[in-house]
Write a protein that holds these residues in place. Sequence first.
Motif, PDB file in Angstrom:
ATOM      1  N   GLU A   1     -18.320   2.253 -18.680  1.00 64.45           N
ATOM      2  CA  GLU A   1     -18.702   0.841 -18.690  1.00 64.45           C
ATOM      3  C   GLU A   1     -17.790   0.007 -17.799  1.00 64.45           C
ATOM      4  OE1 GLU A   1     -19.207  -0.720 -22.691  1.00 64.45           O
ATOM      5  OE2 GLU A   1     -19.481   1.337 -23.404  1.00 64.45           O
ATOM      6  N   VAL A   2     -16.512   0.362 -17.782  1.00 65.21           N
ATOM      7  CA  VAL A   2     -15.520  -0.350 -16.976  1.00 65.21           C
ATOM      8  C   VAL A   2     -14.793   0.658 -16.097  1.00 65.21           C
ATOM      9  CG1 VAL A   2     -13.407  -1.740 -17.009  1.00 65.21           C
ATOM     10  CG2 VAL A   2     -15.193  -2.148 -18.711  1.00 65.21           C
ATOM     11  N   VAL A   3     -14.623   0.310 -14.831  1.00 69.33           N
ATOM     12  CA  VAL A   3     -13.824   1.128 -13.922  1.00 69.33           C
ATOM     13  C   VAL A   3     -12.704   0.259 -13.381  1.00 69.33           C
ATOM     14  CG1 VAL A   3     -13.804   2.529 -11.826  1.00 69.33           C
ATOM     15  CG2 VAL A   3     -15.834   2.517 -13.283  1.00 69.33           C
ATOM     16  N   VAL A   4     -11.477   0.738 -13.544  1.00 72.16           N
ATOM     17  CA  VAL A   4     -10.312   0.052 -13.007  1.00 72.16           C
ATOM     18  C   VAL A   4      -9.942   0.739 -11.699  1.00 72.16           C
ATOM     19  CG1 VAL A   4      -7.913  -0.618 -13.394  1.00 72.16           C
ATOM     20  CG2 VAL A   4      -9.527  -0.585 -15.310  1.00 72.16           C
ATOM     21  N   CYS A   5     -10.140   0.059 -10.592  1.00 72.61           N
ATOM     22  CA  CYS A   5      -9.953   0.621  -9.249  1.00 72.61           C
ATOM     23  C   CYS A   5      -8.633   0.119  -8.672  1.00 72.61           C
ATOM     24  CB  CYS A   5     -11.104   0.213  -8.333  1.00 72.61           C
ATOM     25  SG  CYS A   5     -12.745   0.587  -8.969  1.00 72.61           S
ATOM     26  N   ASP A   6      -7.632   0.985  -8.628  1.00 75.05           N
ATOM     27  CA  ASP A   6      -6.320   0.610  -8.096  1.00 75.05           C
ATOM     28  C   ASP A   6      -6.248   1.057  -6.643  1.00 75.05           C
ATOM     29  OD1 ASP A   6      -3.739  -0.102  -7.616  1.00 75.05           O
ATOM     30  OD2 ASP A   6      -2.838   1.129  -9.177  1.00 75.05           O
ATOM     31  N   GLU A   7      -6.532   0.152  -5.715  1.00 77.39           N
ATOM     32  CA  GLU A   7      -6.573   0.455  -4.278  1.00 77.39           C
ATOM     33  C   GLU A   7      -7.511   1.635  -4.012  1.00 77.39           C
ATOM     34  OE1 GLU A   7      -5.347  -1.427  -2.110  1.00 77.39           O
ATOM     35  OE2 GLU A   7      -3.538  -2.396  -2.861  1.00 77.39           O
TER      36      GLU A   7
ATOM     37  N   GLN B   1      -4.600   4.805  -6.922  1.00 78.54           N
ATOM     38  CA  GLN B   1      -4.317   4.486  -5.525  1.00 78.54           C
ATOM     39  C   GLN B   1      -4.083   5.727  -4.673  1.00 78.54           C
ATOM     40  OE1 GLN B   1      -0.969   1.888  -5.126  1.00 78.54           O
ATOM     41  NE2 GLN B   1      -0.914   1.968  -2.904  1.00 78.54           N
ATOM     42  N   ASN B   2      -3.389   6.708  -5.227  1.00 88.31           N
ATOM     43  CA  ASN B   2      -2.909   7.825  -4.420  1.00 88.31           C
ATOM     44  C   ASN B   2      -3.732   9.086  -4.680  1.00 88.31           C
ATOM     45  OD1 ASN B   2      -1.429   9.671  -2.956  1.00 88.31           O
ATOM     46  ND2 ASN B   2       0.230   9.817  -4.446  1.00 88.31           N
ATOM     47  N   PRO B   3      -4.649   9.459  -3.787  1.00 92.28           N
ATOM     48  CA  PRO B   3      -5.472  10.648  -4.028  1.00 92.28           C
ATOM     49  C   PRO B   3      -4.682  11.943  -3.923  1.00 92.28           C
ATOM     50  CG  PRO B   3      -5.884   9.816  -1.825  1.00 92.28           C
ATOM     51  CD  PRO B   3      -4.965   8.829  -2.497  1.00 92.28           C
ATOM     52  N   TYR B   4      -3.494  11.899  -3.297  1.00 89.84           N
ATOM     53  CA  TYR B   4      -2.675  13.100  -3.188  1.00 89.84           C
ATOM     54  C   TYR B   4      -2.001  13.425  -4.526  1.00 89.84           C
ATOM     55  CZ  TYR B   4      -3.234  12.599   1.856  1.00 89.84           C
ATOM     56  OH  TYR B   4      -3.761  12.491   3.121  1.00 89.84           O
ATOM     57  N   GLY B   5      -1.599  12.398  -5.261  1.00 91.27           N
ATOM     58  CA  GLY B   5      -0.891  12.608  -6.508  1.00 91.27           C
ATOM     59  C   GLY B   5      -1.770  12.636  -7.740  1.00 91.27           C
ATOM     60  N   SER B   6      -3.007  12.141  -7.634  1.00 94.14           N
ATOM     61  CA  SER B   6      -3.859  12.021  -8.830  1.00 94.14           C
ATOM     62  C   SER B   6      -4.806  13.197  -9.016  1.00 94.14           C
ATOM     63  CB  SER B   6      -4.672  10.718  -8.761  1.00 94.14           C
ATOM     64  OG  SER B   6      -5.547  10.722  -7.650  1.00 94.14           O
TER      65      SER B   6
END
Length: 575
Positions: free
Chosen positions: A481-487, A406-411
Amino acid sequence: MTDLNKAEPAQAGTPKPLLDIRDLQVAFRSQGRDVTAVQGASLTVYPGQTVAIVGESGSGKSTTAAAVLGLLPGNGRVTGGEIWFDGQDLATASSRQFENVRGSGIGLVPQDPMSNLNPLWRVGFQIKETLEANGAANGGEARARAIELLREAGMADAERRVNQYPHEYSGGMRQRALIAIGLACRPKLLIADEPTSALDVTVQRQILDHLESLTGELGTAVLLITHDLGLAAERASHLVVMYKGQIVESGPALEILQDPRHEYTKRLVNAAPSLASRRLGSPEADLEVKVAADSTVAQELQDVGSDGARNVIVARNLVKDFKIRGRVPFRSTAFRAVDDVSFALRRGTTTAIVGESGSGKSTVARMLLGLERPTSGSVEFDGAAVTGMNSAQEKEFRRRVQPIFQNPYGSLDPMYSVFRLIAEPLKIHNIGDSASRTQRVRELLDLVALPRNTMERFPSELSGGQRQRVAIARALALNPEVVVCDEAVSALDVLVQAQILNLLSALQQEFGLSYVFITHDLAVVRQIADDVLVMKKGQVVDAGPTDDIFTTPTSDYTRNLLESIPGGSIDFARS
């Protein structure tokens, strides 16, 4: 020295503006030269008025707000124009003069909650600090006021939450804490930079209703910076559209969005998701996928994706309990974040999980990724249990299942260049040599619409939307194969959001990718998801095919979510 007590005369018979920006010029010093970020911007905000600034990432809308607050970074400066606030010219104000204006004069709700809350201090202390620094309250009165402000901002169980640290909050809860801080001293003008982008629609409505009540009761003006056109149309009386540092269109909000004149505004309106949107990936969609045709991983995905009936992920009776810190030292209470959640992700499809902040949807995502161990229940990927894998199995699982947080600043590691961030998964999994990795990074930057020279930059040099695009490129590097997209698209403006959603849909069609899509944006769900789970307080209250959930929801909670969507009833112009 500028005389901040000198008022600019107003025309007789016209109301006096609270904020009057005239021909604003802002530049950033880069590599020995000035780069213009805002050019000739002029706008006016009157007491009690809500004005929205919309535009894509890098358009200059947040830079304009930072100039008003005197919070430009060290290499930024106002190079021309005037900024009149409450009769005072802030364009050349000193640091001390800005300190006297911030808080009680101008409040701020910044975009990124993780970077703007001190991780070492309890949230309640940070709100108390704001109150005490501005002389609004002290001691026990300040603590009681902090609880009240959290409750106003939509925080459940505020008396307990006030004692917690930011890392114990969800993303939406952190944003609510920032909103409480921004409103603490009842400012005359509140600058809200994407104030509800991390919030679900029901809390978003509560926050925006509160801002409206402040506008009516206290005469507080709001300068709203947002990429959500529905929110702008519903909440702002006046709309300002920025593009490449310039204001290209300005006027009554509904008038502009229902009859846009500038080509850029028309593009924004056409790209905005709506509840009437069709599912992406329909035959008439014109999509382009730029993925290396000779990719071994891509061929593997095509092979396993042929059986669309198989379930790639199965979650059974997931339960997750956490310990919540209490006021008494060394004592905590149990909190059930996820309560008996079961579902299956069909290969090659998208399952969306929606719900309020704190509903447990991100906790479910972390359990699917193996980042949290369930208290009870199980997660299976391709028939094998996620819990209890050995190191080799876990590495293979990480290659095949990738997250977008979700957070591009922290990831994103601030010490890594964009090239190193995106190439790192390839290096860890021993894929390719230096030359092929460089070429792959270029391809991925093309995919997410970032210039190739971005690979030489660092996260601090990018906007929030640009950082999220880097995070998406990194997740796609291994062709999972799978992408988990959190916001995953909540931080993006509507044009880039539409591009990313089209990209994800095209990749899914081409290679049989499967997505778990965590979001609070139901309009996006309508476009991207085949199946939907609606969560409330850790439990699934509605589940089924997307069309069924949107047309015939079975729970009152789901109906409330649908009714709370900003601008859901507004008919935007569509070409």
